[in-house]
Design an enzyme around this catalytic site. Structure first.
Site, mmCIF file in Angstrom:
data_model
loop_
_atom_site.group_PDB
_atom_site.id
_atom_site.type_symbol
_atom_site.label_atom_id
_atom_site.label_comp_id
_atom_site.label_asym_id
_atom_site.label_seq_id
_atom_site.Cartn_x
_atom_site.Cartn_y
_atom_site.Cartn_z
ATOM 1 N N ILE A 13 -8.856 10.360 -5.184
ATOM 2 C CA ILE A 13 -7.746 11.068 -4.098
ATOM 3 C C ILE A 13 -8.115 12.157 -3.972
ATOM 4 C CG2 ILE A 13 -5.312 10.112 -3.391
ATOM 5 C CD1 ILE A 13 -5.070 7.593 -4.774
ATOM 6 N N GLY A 37 -12.852 13.412 -13.200
ATOM 7 C CA GLY A 37 -13.120 13.923 -11.884
ATOM 8 C C GLY A 37 -14.298 14.711 -11.725
ATOM 9 N N ASN A 92 -1.176 11.529 -21.627
ATOM 10 C CA ASN A 92 -1.749 12.130 -20.153
ATOM 11 C C ASN A 92 -0.679 12.435 -19.531
ATOM 12 O OD1 ASN A 92 -4.540 13.033 -20.286
ATOM 13 N ND2 ASN A 92 -4.531 11.324 -21.666
ATOM 14 N N SER A 117 3.057 5.523 -7.881
ATOM 15 C CA SER A 117 2.347 3.943 -7.307
ATOM 16 C C SER A 117 3.221 2.734 -6.590
ATOM 17 C CB SER A 117 1.589 3.432 -8.908
ATOM 18 O OG SER A 117 0.857 2.391 -8.780
ATOM 19 N N TYR A 141 1.047 1.509 -17.497
ATOM 20 C CA TYR A 141 1.146 2.479 -16.414
ATOM 21 C C TYR A 141 2.368 3.367 -15.555
ATOM 22 C CZ TYR A 141 -1.587 4.058 -12.027
ATOM 23 O OH TYR A 141 -1.454 4.351 -10.955
ATOM 24 N N LYS A 145 4.781 6.386 -14.353
ATOM 25 C CA LYS A 145 4.502 7.146 -13.324
ATOM 26 C C LYS A 145 6.218 6.802 -12.698
ATOM 27 C CE LYS A 145 0.875 7.532 -11.726
ATOM 28 N NZ LYS A 145 0.206 8.510 -11.807
ATOM 29 N N ARG A 221 -3.845 -7.952 -0.941
ATOM 30 C CA ARG A 221 -3.772 -6.515 -1.464
ATOM 31 C C ARG A 221 -3.272 -6.239 -0.027
ATOM 32 N NH1 ARG A 221 -2.954 -8.999 -5.707
ATOM 33 N NH2 ARG A 221 -3.039 -8.391 -7.357
HETATM 34 C C1 UD1 Z 1 -3.254 -1.722 -9.769
HETATM 35 C C2 UD1 Z 1 -1.872 -0.873 -9.279
HETATM 36 C C3 UD1 Z 1 -1.791 0.083 -8.696
HETATM 37 C C4 UD1 Z 1 -2.962 0.676 -9.239
HETATM 38 C C5 UD1 Z 1 -4.538 0.430 -9.121
HETATM 39 C C6 UD1 Z 1 -5.213 1.302 -10.181
HETATM 40 C C7 UD1 Z 1 -0.320 -2.341 -9.697
HETATM 41 C C8 UD1 Z 1 0.452 -3.546 -8.993
HETATM 42 N N1 UD1 Z 1 -1.870 -2.147 -8.987
HETATM 43 O O1 UD1 Z 1 -4.234 -2.236 -8.633
HETATM 44 O O2 UD1 Z 1 -0.848 0.576 -8.649
HETATM 45 O O3 UD1 Z 1 -3.506 2.278 -8.924
HETATM 46 O O4 UD1 Z 1 -4.422 -0.469 -10.081
HETATM 47 O O5 UD1 Z 1 -6.647 1.143 -10.764
HETATM 48 O O6 UD1 Z 1 -0.310 -2.671 -11.299
HETATM 49 N N2 UD1 Z 1 -9.906 -8.181 -8.614
HETATM 50 C C9 UD1 Z 1 -11.292 -9.342 -8.883
HETATM 51 N N3 UD1 Z 1 -12.117 -9.007 -9.656
HETATM 52 C C10 UD1 Z 1 -12.038 -6.978 -10.225
HETATM 53 C C11 UD1 Z 1 -11.376 -6.746 -10.064
HETATM 54 C C12 UD1 Z 1 -9.777 -6.653 -9.469
HETATM 55 O O7 UD1 Z 1 -10.790 -9.830 -8.295
HETATM 56 O O8 UD1 Z 1 -13.260 -7.285 -10.860
HETATM 57 C C13 UD1 Z 1 -8.674 -8.731 -7.811
HETATM 58 C C14 UD1 Z 1 -7.947 -7.887 -8.660
HETATM 59 O O9 UD1 Z 1 -7.662 -9.769 -9.303
HETATM 60 C C15 UD1 Z 1 -6.633 -7.809 -7.554
HETATM 61 C C16 UD1 Z 1 -7.719 -7.209 -6.430
HETATM 62 O O10 UD1 Z 1 -8.871 -7.868 -6.865
HETATM 63 O O11 UD1 Z 1 -6.313 -9.179 -6.506
HETATM 64 C C17 UD1 Z 1 -7.253 -5.407 -6.337
HETATM 65 O O12 UD1 Z 1 -7.603 -5.194 -7.996
HETATM 66 P P1 UD1 Z 1 -7.779 -3.720 -8.616
HETATM 67 O O13 UD1 Z 1 -8.907 -3.290 -7.858
HETATM 68 O O14 UD1 Z 1 -7.878 -3.544 -9.528
HETATM 69 O O15 UD1 Z 1 -6.328 -3.091 -7.985
HETATM 70 P P2 UD1 Z 1 -5.116 -3.493 -8.494
HETATM 71 O O16 UD1 Z 1 -5.015 -3.834 -9.569
HETATM 72 O O17 UD1 Z 1 -3.796 -4.480 -7.280
#
Ligand code: UD1
Length: 321
Positions: A13, A37, A92, A117, A141, A145, A221
């Site tokens: 970001i 990074g 961190n 976040s 985490y 924040k 999401r």
């Molecule tokens: C989370 C945090 C967010 C943070 C971000 C950074 C929460 C609520 N959200 O977002 O604040 O900035 O991580 O890492 O804590 N998924 C799969 N398979 C995968 C990976 C993900 O199905 O292999 C799904 C997850 O279940 C979720 C969606 O994809 O529904 C997004 O997941 P992800 O990209 O990990 O982000 P969040 O968990 O939503």
């Protein structure tokens, strides 16, 4: 022109924020330890300091060089890891951020934009989530924040600085002009994982849960393009410098997209099937998480340019072409 210190500016970001500010003519100093990074994300025109936020003397040096504002995006962000190794996140995300606040106060730097976040809210009690939603993080985490938001609030009340806490929902996408090409190493988030599957670097995607109370059973999401996030940082910076007031806002599109919809849209864009299966739910995943970002619109006059998930995914796929 104002001198802006971007801490974590070589990250995913941060590099997009860097580009936005350089395009607008700001003097940009990137401060990054390159632990996650990438040096290729430091753009021509930006100064670069390679140092950690745990290094108080390096922070002091840079803060005393005449900085008008700080944008702080340096953090560990793997939710699962934060539950296994909280000390790493305490060090961190909390100690490192307090070092930044203290170095700012010591050098009379008055403005900070902080990368917060949606994880501060925890399990949504209603959706879309506005800023008045109760704060109750369910992972460490998210707590780190919120801890920094609270500290900034105290420092602000005590007249030491003004802050903008930007609560991001799910950041995705890449700069459409192709200026940022550094990919995250060992990605944990959905779209980078999908891209690794699409390019054969990873065998398959596991979709975590298909029995949620959503139309297709997979989690929903709010995916926001990183260039829209970057724009919001610049607007928040100007708000702080002009209004000398603090603010806390959500940044999301308000639109919900399911994991399955992301997979389907990606298959259309890349023109082939993705190898995926359905796996058990991931602990701590809410079924649905979307933002009410009206406050950002009202206070910052911000709204996202990207409102179509296909367009967003295309900017990620472009990196592979
Ligand atoms: C989370 C945090 C967010 C943070 C971000 C950074 C929460 C609520 N959200 O977002 O604040 O900035 O991580 O890492 O804590 N998924 C799969 N398979 C995968 C990976 C993900 O199905 O292999 C799904 C997850 O279940 C979720 C969606 O994809 O529904 C997004 O997941 P992800 O990209 O990990 O982000 P969040 O968990 O939503």
């Amino acid at each position: 022109m104002e001198r802006i210190l971007i801490v974590g500016g070589a990250g995913y970001i941060g590099s997009h924020v860097q580009k936005q500010l350089l395009d607008e003519g700001f003097h940009v100093i990137v401060y990054d330890d390159l632990s996650s990074g990438d040096i290729i994300n430091v753009l021509p025109g930006a100064d670069f300091v390679k140092a950690s936020i745990l290094d108080k003397s390096a922070l002091k040096d840079v803060m005393s060089s005449g900085i008008d504002a700080v944008i702080h995006l340096a953090a560990k962000k793997a939710v699962g890891e934060s539950m296994i190794n909280p000390s790493l996140y305490a060090e961190n995300n909390i100690s490192g951020s307090l070092n930044i606040l203290n170095a700012m106060v010591e050098n009379n730097v008055k403005n900070i934009v902080f990368s917060s976040s949606a994880a501060v809210y925890g399990m949504p009690q209603y959706c879309p989530i506005d800023e008045n939603h109760p704060i109750s993080p369910i992972n460490y985490y998210g707590y780190t924040k919120f801890a920094i938001e609270e500290n900034m609030n105290w420092f602000s009340q005590l007249g030491k600085l003004n802050y903008a806490a930007l609560r991001y929902f799910n950041a995705v996408g890449y700069d459409a002009s192709g200026a940022i090409r550094g990919k995250e190493r060992n990605p944990q988030n959905l779209l980078p994982i999908i891209m690794e599957v699409a390019t054969g670097k990873r065998e398959k995607l596991s979709i975590f849960g298909n029995d949620y109370d959503t139309p297709d059973g997979t989690c929903i999401r709010d995916y926001i393009h990183v260039s829209d996030l970057a724009k919001a940082h610049s607007l928040a910076l100007k708000y702080l410098m002009n209004k000398k007031q603090s603010l806390t806002v959500n940044l999301g599109t308000g639109m919900g997209t399911s994991v399955k919809e992301i997979v389907d849209a990606t298959e259309k864009i890349i023109g082939k099937k993705l190898n995926y299966d359905f796996a058990p739910r991931r602990p701590g995943d809410p079924a649905k998480l979307t933002a009410n970002a009206h406050l950002a619109q009202k206070l910052l006059n911000w709204s996202p340019d990207y409102t179509c998930i296909e367009d967003i995914i295309q900017t990620v796929w472009n990196l592979e072409l």
